[in-house]
Design a protein around this motif. Structure first.
Motif, PDB file in Angstrom:
ATOM      1  N   ILE A  12       0.861  -1.179   0.000  1.00 54.94           N
ATOM      2  CA  ILE A  12       0.000   0.000   0.000  1.00 54.94           C
ATOM      3  C   ILE A  12       0.900   1.232   0.000  1.00 54.94           C
ATOM      4  N   PHE A  13       0.556   2.216  -0.830  1.00 55.30           N
ATOM      5  CA  PHE A  13       1.424   3.358  -1.083  1.00 55.30           C
ATOM      6  C   PHE A  13       0.756   4.665  -0.656  1.00 55.30           C
ATOM      7  N   LEU A  14       1.600   5.657  -0.374  1.00 55.65           N
ATOM      8  CA  LEU A  14       1.148   7.020  -0.107  1.00 55.65           C
ATOM      9  C   LEU A  14       2.108   7.957  -0.822  1.00 55.65           C
ATOM     10  N   PHE A  15       1.558   8.813  -1.685  1.00 50.62           N
ATOM     11  CA  PHE A  15       2.388   9.697  -2.506  1.00 50.62           C
ATOM     12  C   PHE A  15       2.947  10.856  -1.676  1.00 50.62           C
ATOM     13  N   ASN A  61       7.813  10.970  -4.800  1.00 51.42           N
ATOM     14  CA  ASN A  61       7.978   9.519  -4.699  1.00 51.42           C
ATOM     15  C   ASN A  61       6.891   8.969  -3.789  1.00 51.42           C
ATOM     16  N   PHE A  62       6.956   7.692  -3.515  1.00 49.44           N
ATOM     17  CA  PHE A  62       5.898   7.038  -2.742  1.00 49.44           C
ATOM     18  C   PHE A  62       6.474   6.370  -1.492  1.00 49.44           C
ATOM     19  N   LEU A  63       5.736   6.516  -0.414  1.00 46.68           N
ATOM     20  CA  LEU A  63       5.966   5.694   0.767  1.00 46.68           C
ATOM     21  C   LEU A  63       5.301   4.342   0.495  1.00 46.68           C
ATOM     22  N   SER A  64       6.028   3.262   0.678  1.00 47.73           N
ATOM     23  CA  SER A  64       5.498   1.931   0.393  1.00 47.73           C
ATOM     24  C   SER A  64       5.562   1.086   1.665  1.00 47.73           C
TER      25      SER A  64
END
Length: 309
Positions: A98-101, A107-110
């Motif tokens: 699950i990602f957060l931009f 970039n994305f937090l994964s």
């Protein structure tokens, strides 16, 4: 850099940053209004991955449980959608992220956990402590900018279509022995086959080339032991057997020509033996005792040691 972290769920997860966009994105505008409008849980539209339908479930105030009224974290879960269309006792094994931009760093937090088993009694998995509310709501961190945040998801289903193999080792007590008499040996053509016989719960047969096979043509007698099971049964992959093939000397008791040993038979090698078993001149010399009154006797001894299915 990936970081192993405990999010408060049952399992530790891998937290890392990534530049590549995830397969599925979900954008929320006016994120702060979710709480004002009493929306404690929001389910995204369905998306498809690995032949299954999925959806993200976001708890902006944390997921409430029987023991907690919420947390200081945002909770995000992945759920199987349209479960009513799935067969009874369905099961899906999947690893997901699950990602957060991050608007600031582009970039994305994964957040990725280990493989989870989705089934009829547990159709969703996720992270109750996906990210701290304070971290999310601080614009300087880049996750919530202009009251907009973007979530993402990727799902990889592990399908049970791989090869399954079972090695069975057998305790050998007695070996199987059998003799075959070939009458009118001089009239045998290019190849002779024995009838099929059973040894160690497997079917076998012998083949003899009186005038040789391959490079030993017209030079040596060639004899082979065949695994009939490997020729016909696709469920049997390999058989390990200790075997000996002998041509009995009918003039001298106990003297014979033999070949064999412990070998693996496989679907690529269904027959094992020796193309240079005995020179033709020795085989056909009546004084040698291997052919008497135009007959020869072949003895086979087998003990099966292991099978692979």
């Amino acid at each position: 850099m990936a970081i192993l972290q405990n999010t408060g769920d049952e399992n530790e997860v891998i937290v890392e940053t990534r530049d590549l966009f995830p397969s599925h994105l979900f954008k929320i505008e006016s994120f702060s209004l979710l709480s004002e409008h009493g929306i404690d849980k929001y389910e995204s539209s369905e998306f498809e991955s690995s032949d299954y339908k999925w959806k993200l479930i976001i708890y902006p105030n944390g997921r409430k449980t029987e023991t907690e009224d919420g947390t200081d974290h945002i909770s995000v879960y992945l759920a199987v959608a349209e479960t009513s269309s799935l067969p009874a006792c369905w099961e899906v094994n999947a690893v997901f992220s699950i990602f957060l931009f991050n608007h600031k760093f582009d970039n994305f937090l994964s957040v990725r956990g280990r493989v989870q088993r989705f089934h009829c009694l547990k159709s969703e998995w996720g992270f109750s402590k996906f990210i701290q509310m304070e971290t999310l709501k601080d614009p300087s961190n880049g996750y919530l900018v202009d009251d907009i945040c973007v979530f993402g998801a990727e799902v990889f289903v592990i399908k049970n279509k791989g090869t399954k193999e079972c090695l069975s080792l057998l305790k050998v007590t007695d070996s199987f022995k059998r003799e075959f008499k070939i009458s009118k040996f001089s009239e045998v053509g290019d190849i002779w086959y024995s009838e099929e016989f059973k040894a160690g719960d497997h079917k076998w047969k012998l083949s003899m080339y009186p005038k040789g096979s391959g490079e030993e043509k017209e030079r040596s007698v060639s004899i082979f032991l065949h695994s009939v099971d490997l020729e016909r049964d696709s469920s049997c992959k390999k058989i390990k057997a200790n075997f000996y093939i002998r041509i009995k000397n009918q003039l001298i008791d106990g003297a014979h020509c033999k070949n064999g040993g412990s070998h693996w038979f496989s679907t690529l090698r269904v027959a094992l033996g020796c193309s240079r078993f005995i020179p033709m001149v020795d085989m056909n010399d009546p004084k040698k005792g291997f052919v008497v009154k135009d007959s020869c006797i072949i003895e086979v001894e087998i003990s099966v040691q292991a099978t692979v299915r």
